[in-house]
Each structure stands twice: as C-alpha cells, then as structure tokens.
Scaffold this motif. Sequence first.
Motif, short mmCIF file in Angstrom:
data_model
loop_
_atom_site.label_atom_id
_atom_site.label_comp_id
_atom_site.label_asym_id
_atom_site.label_seq_id
_atom_site.Cartn_x
_atom_site.Cartn_y
_atom_site.Cartn_z
N PRO A 1 21.65 -39.43 33.87
CA PRO A 1 21.35 -38.80 35.17
C PRO A 1 19.89 -39.04 35.57
O PRO A 1 19.02 -39.20 34.71
N GLN A 2 19.66 -39.04 36.84
CA GLN A 2 18.30 -39.23 37.34
C GLN A 2 17.40 -38.10 36.85
O GLN A 2 17.76 -36.92 36.89
N GLY A 3 16.23 -38.46 36.39
CA GLY A 3 15.29 -37.46 35.90
C GLY A 3 15.43 -37.13 34.43
O GLY A 3 14.64 -36.35 33.89
N GLU A 4 16.44 -37.69 33.77
CA GLU A 4 16.66 -37.44 32.34
C GLU A 4 16.12 -38.59 31.51
O GLU A 4 16.03 -39.73 31.99
N ASP A 5 15.77 -38.29 30.27
CA ASP A 5 15.34 -39.30 29.32
C ASP A 5 16.14 -39.09 28.03
O ASP A 5 15.93 -38.10 27.32
N ALA A 6 17.07 -40.00 27.75
CA ALA A 6 17.97 -39.83 26.63
C ALA A 6 17.22 -39.68 25.30
O ALA A 6 17.53 -38.80 24.49
N PHE A 7 16.21 -40.50 25.09
CA PHE A 7 15.52 -40.47 23.80
C PHE A 7 14.60 -39.26 23.67
O PHE A 7 14.35 -38.78 22.56
N GLU A 8 14.12 -38.76 24.77
CA GLU A 8 13.36 -37.51 24.72
C GLU A 8 14.27 -36.35 24.34
O GLU A 8 13.91 -35.50 23.52
N ARG A 9 15.47 -36.34 24.90
CA ARG A 9 16.46 -35.32 24.55
C ARG A 9 16.86 -35.43 23.08
O ARG A 9 17.05 -34.42 22.39
N LEU A 10 16.99 -36.64 22.59
CA LEU A 10 17.36 -36.84 21.19
C LEU A 10 16.28 -36.33 20.25
O LEU A 10 16.57 -35.75 19.20
N SER A 11 15.03 -36.52 20.62
CA SER A 11 13.91 -36.02 19.80
C SER A 11 13.92 -34.49 19.73
O SER A 11 13.69 -33.90 18.67
N ILE A 12 14.20 -33.86 20.86
CA ILE A 12 14.28 -32.40 20.89
C ILE A 12 15.44 -31.92 20.02
O ILE A 12 15.32 -30.95 19.25
N ALA A 13 16.57 -32.61 20.12
CA ALA A 13 17.74 -32.25 19.32
C ALA A 13 17.47 -32.42 17.83
O ALA A 13 17.96 -31.65 17.00
N ASP A 14 16.70 -33.44 17.47
CA ASP A 14 16.33 -33.64 16.06
C ASP A 14 15.69 -32.39 15.49
O ASP A 14 16.04 -31.93 14.39
N THR A 15 14.74 -31.84 16.23
CA THR A 15 14.03 -30.65 15.77
C THR A 15 14.97 -29.46 15.63
O THR A 15 14.88 -28.69 14.67
N GLN A 16 15.89 -29.33 16.58
CA GLN A 16 16.86 -28.23 16.51
C GLN A 16 17.74 -28.37 15.27
O GLN A 16 18.04 -27.38 14.59
N GLY A 17 18.17 -29.58 14.98
CA GLY A 17 19.00 -29.81 13.80
C GLY A 17 18.26 -29.52 12.52
O GLY A 17 18.81 -28.94 11.57
N GLU A 18 16.99 -29.92 12.46
CA GLU A 18 16.18 -29.67 11.27
C GLU A 18 16.00 -28.17 11.06
O GLU A 18 16.13 -27.67 9.93
N ASP A 19 15.69 -27.46 12.12
CA ASP A 19 15.47 -26.01 12.01
C ASP A 19 16.75 -25.28 11.57
O ASP A 19 16.68 -24.29 10.84
N ALA A 20 17.90 -25.79 12.02
CA ALA A 20 19.17 -25.15 11.68
C ALA A 20 19.70 -25.57 10.31
O ALA A 20 20.61 -24.96 9.77
N GLY A 21 19.12 -26.63 9.74
CA GLY A 21 19.62 -27.12 8.46
C GLY A 21 20.91 -27.91 8.60
O GLY A 21 21.66 -28.09 7.63
N VAL A 22 21.19 -28.40 9.81
CA VAL A 22 22.36 -29.25 10.06
C VAL A 22 21.84 -30.43 10.87
O VAL A 22 21.75 -30.37 12.10
N ARG A 23 21.51 -31.53 10.18
CA ARG A 23 20.76 -32.63 10.80
C ARG A 23 21.64 -33.69 11.44
O ARG A 23 21.32 -34.87 11.43
N LEU A 24 22.74 -33.25 12.05
CA LEU A 24 23.63 -34.18 12.73
C LEU A 24 22.97 -34.91 13.90
O LEU A 24 23.25 -36.09 14.13
N PRO A 25 22.06 -34.27 14.67
CA PRO A 25 21.40 -35.00 15.76
C PRO A 25 20.67 -36.26 15.30
O PRO A 25 20.55 -37.22 16.08
N HIS A 26 20.17 -36.29 14.06
CA HIS A 26 19.52 -37.49 13.56
C HIS A 26 20.46 -38.70 13.62
O HIS A 26 20.03 -39.82 13.90
N VAL A 27 21.73 -38.46 13.34
CA VAL A 27 22.72 -39.55 13.35
C VAL A 27 22.86 -40.13 14.75
O VAL A 27 22.83 -41.35 14.95
N PHE A 28 22.99 -39.24 15.74
CA PHE A 28 23.13 -39.70 17.12
C PHE A 28 21.88 -40.47 17.56
O PHE A 28 21.96 -41.48 18.26
N HIS A 29 20.71 -39.98 17.16
CA HIS A 29 19.45 -40.63 17.50
C HIS A 29 19.40 -42.04 16.90
O HIS A 29 19.03 -43.00 17.58
#
Length: 354
Positions: free
Chosen positions: A241-269
């Motif tokens: 979508p306009q105004g979005e940055d996929a890799f910026e979103r993936l970086s944010i998700a990485d941190t969420q996965g690390e904090d939760a102890g479920v690092r699935l976002p790393h795979v998508f990244h």
Amino acid sequence: MTDFSISSPARRCAAPNVKGLFAALVAGAMLSGCGVVNHMVYKTTGDVMQGFSRNHTVPYLMESRDLAMGCSMSEATAPLLMSFGRVTSEPDQLAVMLYLSAGSCAEEQAREHELAALAAMNAMNAEGAEDAMIRQKRAYVLASERYYKAWQHHNAHYGEPGTGECPDFDDDMDEFIYLAGLLSGLQALNGQIQSTSSIGVPANIGSIVARATGCLENDKWWGAPMALRATVWAMIPGAQPQGEDAFERLSIADTQGEDAGVRLPHVFHAIAAVNKGDQHLVKEVIREHARSLEEDPASEEWQFVDAMASNMLLAISDRLWVENTGHRTPMGQFGSFWDDEQEAVETMDLDDLL
C-alpha cells in the motif's frame, strides 16, 4: 371341492416361506441394530478424539521443541484421525494442524535434497546434482499438496478468508489455528513454485492471506500477522500500500517476536530478503535471531513455533554455507558465516622467554 386344509400340499409349501421371510426380517433388524450401535460408538469415539487432540495434544505439542517428534506424529496419525470424518463431523481444525505439520516434513526432505544437489555441484558431480534436484522437486510437490489440504480444511471451517468478514473465535487456540491455516496457504503456493509443477494452488493466495491477517491481533500473536502481510507486500509487485514500507514493518515485527519469545517474524523477514536477493540482509536477520536465542527466553506456551522458526532459519543458513563452502553451518556457529572477519587472537611474544 378343493381342499384348503392345513394338510394340503400348497399350504405345506407356503408355511415355510412365511417363516423364512419372518426370520430374514428379524435377522436384518438385528444386523441393522448392530450397524447403528457401531456407528454411534464410532461417532462418539471420533468426537472424543477430535476434542482431545485439539484441546490437549496440540497444546502439549506446542510446549515442546522436538520438531522431529511432531513431524512423525502428524504423518503417523493423520490417516487415523481424519478417518473419523466418515462417521462424524469433518475434523477441519485438526486437519489444519496435521497437514501443516506433515507438509513441513516433506519440505524438510526437499531442503535436504537441495543441500545434496548443492554439495554435488561443488564436487563437480553433475549427475548427482541433477538427481538430487529431481528428488527435491518431488518432495516439494508432496509438501505443496499437504499444505494445500491444510488450506482447504481451514477454509471449510472458517469460511473463505479475506472476504471482509472475520470469524468469531472461541479461544486462543482457535485463533492460532486460523493463523496456522494462513501460513499453510502461503506454504502451498511456495511449494508449488519450488516444485516447478502445477497442483492447482491458486496464484492469488498471497493477497488473500495478506487481507485475512487483519482478523488477528498483531501484538497478541508476536508480530507474526503483520510480518506475514509485509512479506506478501515485499514479494508481490504492486501489493504494498502507498505509504507503507514492508521491510520497516518486518523490522518492527522482529522486535515483537523477540520480546514475546516466539521469533516467527524473523522467518518472514529472511524470506523477503531472500526474494529480494539481499544476502547481506539475510545474514543480518540470521545473526539477530541467533543473538536473540541467547538473550531472550522462548515462550513456554509456544516453544514449538519458536523452534520451528529457528529450524527454518538454520535451513537458510545451511544453504548459504553449502553454496559457498560445500558444507553446512558448523556446529555452534549458527549466526556466523564463512567470510566473517576472525577475531584477533592474543599472541605471546616468545622472544622474552629465550
């Protein structure tokens, strides 16, 4: 006058036929009763097995890190558990988990064949490499078929995803299985692409999955819904979508996965980075994952998912190592690479000892 007494030949012949008909009717009723009883027993057993598996077996497995055990269980029990759909309601929810796990078994074999092909090419063994690549594609066909079955059962239970209406979830496990079904859809498409064959997986599954992730709470599910959506944006031209940055979103998700102890976002990244052809980013994601494994404890409730993420990233690391060195990631070196600068080793000046 015709004699119709009991002693007449005609009467003597008719009597046994009536008795035989009565006996046949009684026997039929008894057999029918047995069939009804058996059906009720099977139905009850099926309902109990479905409920137990969903409410206890799956949560128990999610608390384990033994991926091989989960793989073997799904392949061994899927025919038994799915057969109860012949006598009771179709176990669609359970099927999502069974076929997703069984698909990962076949995909694991495909990755092993890929590594064998790369090793054979490094050894200048053209025939061995070609044979391994053929086995790889066959394994991906099986993986794609299994993932697609999981996707079909997901849709049968929750309805067609991405249509604008979200299902009413009963509990957390219900939501998790929904997420697992979305992942199976993407994996089915990926398996079909990797196999270079067509097994009927629709090419628009990616965009459907991206829309359907909106039905899940991103914070609750370790950043995985947004990571999955951003991966689709990164891989499908024009999807972002306009105004979005996929890799910026993936970086944010990485941190969420690390904090939760479920690092699935790393795979998508990592998958998005591989698709982009950015090897440096792929390495950085793997390094970050390895660092997080040492610093951030895995979620007790979702250890299996976290272990699955590590296994998939190890597979990507192995591919890079084999392509460049001929062997897999060395033991104890996950998160490092062949071309890393070696740390300076402290040396002793022996001149003073002479």
